[in-house]
Design an enzyme around this catalytic site. Structure first.
Site, PDB file in Angstrom:
ATOM      1  CG  ASP A  69      -2.279  -0.706   0.755  1.00 60.14           C
ATOM      2  OD1 ASP A  69      -2.665  -0.841  -0.345  1.00 60.14           O
ATOM      3  OD2 ASP A  69      -3.032  -0.846   1.745  1.00 60.14           O
ATOM      4  CE  LYS A 114     -30.519  -6.638   9.348  1.00 59.47           C
ATOM      5  NZ  LYS A 114     -31.433  -5.440   9.883  1.00 59.47           N
ATOM      6  N   GLY A 137      13.595 -11.327  -7.904  1.00 60.17           N
ATOM      7  CA  GLY A 137      13.311 -12.590  -7.232  1.00 60.17           C
ATOM      8  C   GLY A 137      14.381 -13.201  -6.322  1.00 60.17           C
ATOM      9  CB  CYS A 161      16.576  -6.799  -8.510  1.00 65.38           C
ATOM     10  SG  CYS A 161      17.539  -7.288  -7.223  1.00 65.38           S
ATOM     11  CG  MET A 200      21.710  -6.301 -13.611  1.00 60.82           C
ATOM     12  SD  MET A 200      22.731  -6.999 -12.354  1.00 60.82           S
ATOM     13  CE  MET A 200      23.921  -5.686 -12.569  1.00 60.82           C
ATOM     14  CD  GLN A 201      21.543 -10.786  -8.738  1.00 59.20           C
ATOM     15  OE1 GLN A 201      20.922 -11.796  -8.420  1.00 59.20           O
ATOM     16  NE2 GLN A 201      21.499  -9.897  -7.753  1.00 59.20           N
ATOM     17  CG  HIS A 230      13.841  -3.482  -6.734  1.00 58.77           C
ATOM     18  ND1 HIS A 230      13.237  -4.683  -7.156  1.00 58.77           N
ATOM     19  CD2 HIS A 230      15.033  -3.784  -6.084  1.00 58.77           C
ATOM     20  CE1 HIS A 230      13.786  -5.642  -6.664  1.00 58.77           C
ATOM     21  NE2 HIS A 230      14.888  -5.017  -6.129  1.00 58.77           N
ATOM     22  CD  GLU A 237      10.655  -2.547  -9.217  1.00 59.47           C
ATOM     23  OE1 GLU A 237      11.485  -2.263  -9.875  1.00 59.47           O
ATOM     24  OE2 GLU A 237      10.680  -3.762  -8.751  1.00 59.47           O
TER      25      GLU A 237
HETATM   26  N1  GLN Z   1      18.098 -12.837  -4.960  1.00 54.04           N
HETATM   27  C1  GLN Z   1      19.041 -11.853  -5.741  1.00 54.04           C
HETATM   28  C2  GLN Z   1      19.586 -10.793  -4.710  1.00 54.04           C
HETATM   29  O1  GLN Z   1      19.445 -11.323  -3.215  1.00 54.04           O
HETATM   30  C3  GLN Z   1      18.129 -10.875  -6.320  1.00 54.04           C
HETATM   31  C4  GLN Z   1      17.252  -9.940  -5.337  1.00 54.04           C
HETATM   32  C5  GLN Z   1      15.979  -9.413  -6.111  1.00 54.04           C
HETATM   33  O2  GLN Z   1      15.779  -9.627  -7.324  1.00 54.04           O
HETATM   34  N2  GLN Z   1      15.215  -8.175  -5.178  1.00 54.04           N
HETATM   35  O3  GLN Z   1      20.725 -10.548  -4.944  1.00 54.04           O
END
Ligand code: GLN
Length: 538
Positions: free
Chosen positions: A74, A193, A357, A384, A387-388, A510, A512
């Site tokens: 939120d 109600k 993730g 994140c 990208m990795q 991030h 976003e």
């Molecule tokens: N799991 C990865 C890390 O810890 C990426 C984290 C993420 O995507 N927020 O670096």
């Protein structure tokens, strides 16, 4: 302008998921648009210290603030609507309340006393509610109480609201109760109600709702409004209809039409002005009148639930409006992607975003997807973990390091191109220990990001433990994937690009989280523009 801060409490009844956050954010928008400095806070009745340790299936996305708080999603709505950053103080859980009371008890701050829910827990809640108000930064603080009245875990919050309303005095605090007015198709009627019962439950806790906001699928007649007013001790103009909207961004205007801001300001003895929603309405107009359409694949492992990638989906709405494009996001489950089906799944897309993730599940599918879009010049945006995975894919398939991996997925890989950050190596606690919040990043001017941001240094929000392993930087750059953003103090690689590809950008942070209606994120705007260009060229 008000000299003392006014407080608005938003409670919910009948059922969860009525959209308290959106109502709070919409009201805040209307007040902000009249010149009132407004902020919104969320109190969550669960015992986790913060939602950072919660599975996204359980609680949706974990939203991260500039100051590194892992918070309820939120708060994302609050920022997207108000374009004002939130902070640690904007999200408080029962766990945190108890943690600080227990720490105080251990320090001897209550020496000699029995520590109890009333007054110790309720005092802590009241203190947390007033931190934002006492900062002097806000005229109005809206506090959203998570959960539904009548829940055992909500009781201390309702009690705190009762005490605070009394202490703050008339015209300084009010309670908005959000309920559901269901439609019974068989009877062809809207039913009041459940709302009556819910208001009664609130009253059992000593709290009288001042305003009712009623979620409904059908218009509330004058009869229904009067009936609700009579049974619930509110004036008829305090019965506000909240009818299902096609987009959450319509809700401020719907609340304006219903006069929610008018009753609120009257009850708080504040002057009502005409809200200036020019910029907001320009956005809505563009959002609703796209000139073209693009389809973006969102590759992740929580794609069944839209709350898990909330900020990404909203950032696409903002970026779509800027480009006057309808962005259709196609969710693709990375666990079901493989070398054999990747073409069938991705070839029609105008762009691909690989999501953030944690953990191993679905990562090979992400890598197959990145290989495909890299080789087929489809615009790519990795965030994140995304990208990795782009770095791993490039290392495996371009550098020929077949076993390249992240040490998150394979602790013993011979080629950890993504590696645990040095200062994470001795971390054992899971909660609040990642690299969190806003950090500086220096941009390479001759790059996509250099042009898109049009500035030398940016500050973006982070939530990760692993990083690009700089031992591989030279090899990777020599083959054409360039680090175009670095942390100025540690040289941590924040951004990678492939200049020979039309639009290939991976970011460790991030973006976003920082996209708002008033300030759409430049990288999302540029990615959507690149997708549009790709579509036109193909
Ligand atoms: N799991 C990865 C890390 O810890 C990426 C984290 C993420 O995507 N927020 O670096």
């Amino acid at each position: 302008m008000a000299t003392t801060t006014k407080y608005i409490f938003v409670t919910g009844g009948v059922t969860s998921s009525l959209g308290k956050g959106i109502i709070a954010a919409s009201l805040a928008k209307l007040l902000q648009a009249q010149g009132y400095r407004t902020t919104i806070q969320k109190l969550d009745p669960y015992i986790n210290i913060d939602p950072g340790t919660l599975n996204p299936y359980e609680h949706g996305e974990c939203y991260v603030t500039d100051d590194g708080a892992e918070t309820d999603l939120d708060l994302g709505h609050y920022e997207r609507f108000l374009n004002v950053p939130t902070s640690q103080a904007n999200n408080v859980t029962t766990g945190r309340i108890y943690q600080s009371v227990i720490e105080k008890e251990r320090r001897g701050e209550f020496l000699g006393k029995t520590v109890q829910v009333i007054p110790h827990i309720t005092d802590e809640i009241k203190h947390r509610i007033q931190i934002l108000g006492r900062s002097g930064d806000y005229d109005i603080v809206i506090t959203e109480i998570g959960g539904t009245v009548g829940d055992i875990e909500s009781l201390p919050y309702v009690e705190s609201v009762r005490q605070l309303k009394w202490e703050l005095g008339e015209n300084n605090a009010l309670v908005i109760h959000l309920t559901l007015v269901p439609y019974l198709a068989a009877a062809g009627e809207l039913k009041t109600k459940p709302t009556q019962h819910s208001v009664k439950t609130l009253m059992e806790g000593g709290v009288q709702a001042d305003i009712l906001v009623c979620r409904t699928e059908h218009e509330l007649s004058q009869d229904i409004r009067h009936k609700l007013a009579r049974f619930c001790n509110v004036t008829p103009d305090s019965v506000i209809q909240s009818i299902d909207a096609s987009t959450i961004y319509d809700v401020p205007n719907l609340m304006l039409e219903e006069g929610l801001d008018t009753v609120v300001l009257r009850k708080l003895s504040l002057e009502r002005k005409t809200p200036d929603l020019t910029q907001w309405n320009t956005f809505i107009k563009r959002h609703k009148n796209p000139k073209s359409e693009v389809t973006i694949g969102l590759i992740g492992k929580y794609v069944e639930l839209q709350d898990c990638y909330k900020s990404i989906l909203e950032a696409f709405i903002h970026a779509g409006a800027v480009n006057e494009v309808k962005v259709t996001v196609e969710s693709i489950h990375s666990e079901y992607l493989n070398e054999d089906n990747v073409k069938a799944m991705l070839s029609h897309l105008d762009g691909v975003l690989v999501a953030p993730g944690f953990g191993e599940r679905g990562i090979e599918g992400k890598i197959d997807a990145i290989k495909y879009v890299r080789e087929h010049n489809i615009p790519f945006f990795g965030i994140c973990l995304g990208m990795q995975m782009a770095v791993i894919e490039f290392s495996r398939n371009v550098l020929g390091l077949k076993d390249a991996n992240s040490s998150e997925m394979d602790e013993h890989t011979a080629n950890p191109v993504i590696n645990l950050m040095e200062d994470q190596k001795n971390v054992t606690d899971k909660g609040g220990t990642m690299r969190l919040g806003a950090w500086d990043c220096k941009l390479e001017s001759n790059s996509i990001v250099g042009k898109v941001y049009n500035t030398k240094t940016i500050k973006e929000r982070h939530r990760h433990r692993y990083e690009f392993n700089s031992d591989y930087k030279k090899q990777i750059e020599d083959k054409g994937m360039i680090a175009t953003g670095l942390n100025p103090d540690t040289n941590l690689v924040e951004i990678v690009e492939i200049p020979s590809h039309p639009w290939f950008v991976g970011v460790q942070y991030h973006p976003e989280y920082k996209s708002t209606v008033e300030s759409p994120h430049p990288l999302f705007v540029a990615f959507v523009a690149a997708a549009l260009k790709h579509k036109k060229n193909n």
